[in-house]
Design a protein around this motif. Structure first.
Motif, short mmCIF file in Angstrom:
data_model
loop_
_atom_site.label_atom_id
_atom_site.label_comp_id
_atom_site.label_asym_id
_atom_site.label_seq_id
_atom_site.Cartn_x
_atom_site.Cartn_y
_atom_site.Cartn_z
N MET A 1 0.85 -1.19 0.00
CA MET A 1 0.00 0.00 0.00
C MET A 1 0.88 1.24 0.00
N ARG A 2 0.60 2.17 -0.89
CA ARG A 2 1.38 3.41 -0.99
C ARG A 2 0.56 4.59 -0.51
N THR A 3 1.20 5.46 0.26
CA THR A 3 0.59 6.71 0.69
C THR A 3 1.56 7.83 0.42
N TYR A 4 1.04 8.94 -0.09
CA TYR A 4 1.89 10.08 -0.45
C TYR A 4 1.62 11.22 0.53
N TRP A 5 2.70 11.78 1.08
CA TRP A 5 2.59 12.83 2.08
C TRP A 5 3.40 14.06 1.66
N ASN A 6 2.80 15.20 1.95
CA ASN A 6 3.51 16.46 1.78
C ASN A 6 4.23 16.75 3.09
N THR A 7 5.55 16.87 3.07
CA THR A 7 6.33 16.96 4.30
C THR A 7 6.55 18.39 4.77
N THR A 8 6.12 19.38 4.03
CA THR A 8 6.30 20.78 4.44
C THR A 8 4.97 21.34 4.91
N GLY A 9 5.00 22.08 6.05
CA GLY A 9 3.78 22.67 6.57
C GLY A 9 2.81 21.68 7.16
N GLY A 10 3.30 20.56 7.63
CA GLY A 10 2.44 19.54 8.20
C GLY A 10 2.26 18.38 7.25
N LEU A 11 1.96 17.20 7.80
CA LEU A 11 1.78 16.02 6.96
C LEU A 11 0.36 15.98 6.42
N ASN A 12 0.24 16.02 5.12
CA ASN A 12 -1.06 15.97 4.46
C ASN A 12 -0.99 15.00 3.29
N ASN A 13 -2.09 14.27 3.11
CA ASN A 13 -2.16 13.39 1.94
C ASN A 13 -2.20 14.22 0.66
N ILE A 14 -1.43 13.80 -0.31
CA ILE A 14 -1.41 14.50 -1.59
C ILE A 14 -1.59 13.49 -2.72
N GLU A 15 -1.79 14.02 -3.89
CA GLU A 15 -1.92 13.16 -5.06
C GLU A 15 -0.57 12.51 -5.37
N PRO A 16 -0.60 11.33 -5.96
CA PRO A 16 0.67 10.66 -6.29
C PRO A 16 1.57 11.54 -7.14
N GLN A 17 2.80 11.65 -6.71
CA GLN A 17 3.80 12.37 -7.47
C GLN A 17 5.17 11.78 -7.15
N ASN A 18 6.12 12.06 -8.00
CA ASN A 18 7.42 11.44 -7.88
C ASN A 18 8.48 12.34 -7.27
N LYS A 19 8.14 13.59 -6.99
CA LYS A 19 9.14 14.51 -6.47
C LYS A 19 8.58 15.29 -5.29
N ASN A 20 9.51 15.69 -4.41
CA ASN A 20 9.20 16.58 -3.28
C ASN A 20 8.05 16.03 -2.42
N CYS A 21 8.13 14.76 -2.09
CA CYS A 21 7.11 14.17 -1.22
C CYS A 21 7.71 12.98 -0.49
N TRP A 22 6.94 12.52 0.49
CA TRP A 22 7.31 11.30 1.20
C TRP A 22 6.36 10.21 0.75
N ILE A 23 6.91 9.15 0.20
CA ILE A 23 6.10 8.00 -0.22
C ILE A 23 6.23 6.92 0.85
N GLN A 24 5.13 6.66 1.52
CA GLN A 24 5.13 5.63 2.56
C GLN A 24 4.58 4.34 1.96
N VAL A 25 5.39 3.29 2.00
CA VAL A 25 4.99 1.99 1.46
C VAL A 25 4.93 1.00 2.61
N THR A 26 3.73 0.47 2.87
CA THR A 26 3.52 -0.48 3.95
C THR A 26 3.05 -1.80 3.37
N CYS A 27 3.66 -2.89 3.79
CA CYS A 27 3.33 -4.23 3.28
C CYS A 27 3.28 -4.19 1.75
#
Length: 308
Positions: A1-27
């Protein structure tokens, strides 16, 4: 499962993107692995290293990607030989993107996200996020150690009432968990000391690293103390069991010797030999009284010597 987070100004879910984000992959699924290797272009062997449950804490640099494997605490949901264990958390990043990969769903990562969402403050950069993950793992080691301490005390209270195999096995399993904890925390400490010289660190990162060092040292010392206490406890109960067994064997041996006395007397007078008491009317009562008297004397002697 992939989750995309914006790491600036607080953690918020964002649309999938390949740059300037945190991609959390669980299992990670096969689709997740294909995405990371073919779209994000991380080295293919990174995921296999993270999947290895016994992978040690370390870092590696390849093709501009940095891999950091951090050992984090994990509480098993189903009964097993070790209720608490440690698992690898992979942190993969370059200048554009940060990826965390874990093959297990853990409370630590859920709490990490929730905590930073409540603070409404993101991360200054990827290095800041890496060291905050180190800090979170140290805090969760301490939380799990408190749970282990409670389980140890519960088993000890039960053993004070009755020495039972279930509680002894439970203590043995907790000892295994503490061994994993101590080993993993030491590995994380070694990794942290290396990363201080490999990653670009500013003044804020230096303060954060100091906090991480303090928490890790506390977790390691606490785990070592609990492990030593558990060793002493197991030795104590082993001595108690041996003492109880010796007491039981001593009592059974004494009873056997006492029962031999009337058997010996009656056997001596019951042999098919002439002893002058065959036709005497008081022969049998005399033998019975003699057997009882000698038996009482032997019992008194054994009790006097604390053998019974």
């Amino acid at each position: 499962m992939r989750t995309y987070w914006n790491t600036t100004g607080g953690l918020n879910n964002i649309e999938p993107q390949n740059k300037n984000c945190w991609i959390q992959v669980t299992c990670p699924t096969e689709d997740d692995k294909e995405y990371l290797e073919n779209v994000i272009k991380i080295p293919d062997y990174y995921l296999s290293d993270i999947a290895d449950i016994d992978e040690r804490a370390r870092y590696e640099i390849d093709e501009g990607w940095i891999l950091i494997i951090l050992r984090i605490p994990y509480a098993k949901e189903v009964p097993s030989r070790t209720p608490f264990n440690t698992i690898p958390l992979g942190i993969i990043f370059n200048k554009d993107v940060c990826i965390t990969v874990c093959y297990y769903e853990t409370n630590m990562m859920i709490d990490f996200i929730t905590h930073h969402q409540k603070r409404a403050v993101g991360f200054t950069d990827t290095v800041d996020m890496v060291f905050r993950l180190f800090l979170s793992s140290s805090v969760w080691y301490l939380k799990r150690l408190k749970q282990i301490s409670g389980l140890i005390e519960k088993s000890k209270r039960n053993l004070d009432k009755k020495v039972d195999n279930i509680d002894l096995i439970s203590l043995s399993r907790l000892q295994d968990s503490l061994t994993y904890f101590v080993t993993s925390i030491r590995g994380n400490e070694t990794l942290l000391s290396k990363l201080k010289f490999k990653l670009p660190i500013d003044e804020l990162d230096a303060d954060l690293i100091e906090d991480v060092n303090i928490e890790m040292s506390q977790a390691r010392e606490t785990a070592t103390i609990y492990s030593n206490i558990l060793d002493s406890t197991m030795d104590t109960y082993a001595n108690v069991i041996n003492n109880n067994m010796s007491t039981v064997m001593k009592m059974l041996t004494s009873i056997s010797l006492i029962l031999m006395v009337p058997t010996l007397v009656t056997s001596a007078f019951g042999m098919n030999l002439v002893n002058g008491m065959e036709d005497w009317v008081l022969g049998f009562p005399l033998v019975a009284i003699l057997s009882v008297a000698i038996t009482v004397g032997v019992v008194w002697y054994f009790r006097h010597r604390s053998w019974l």
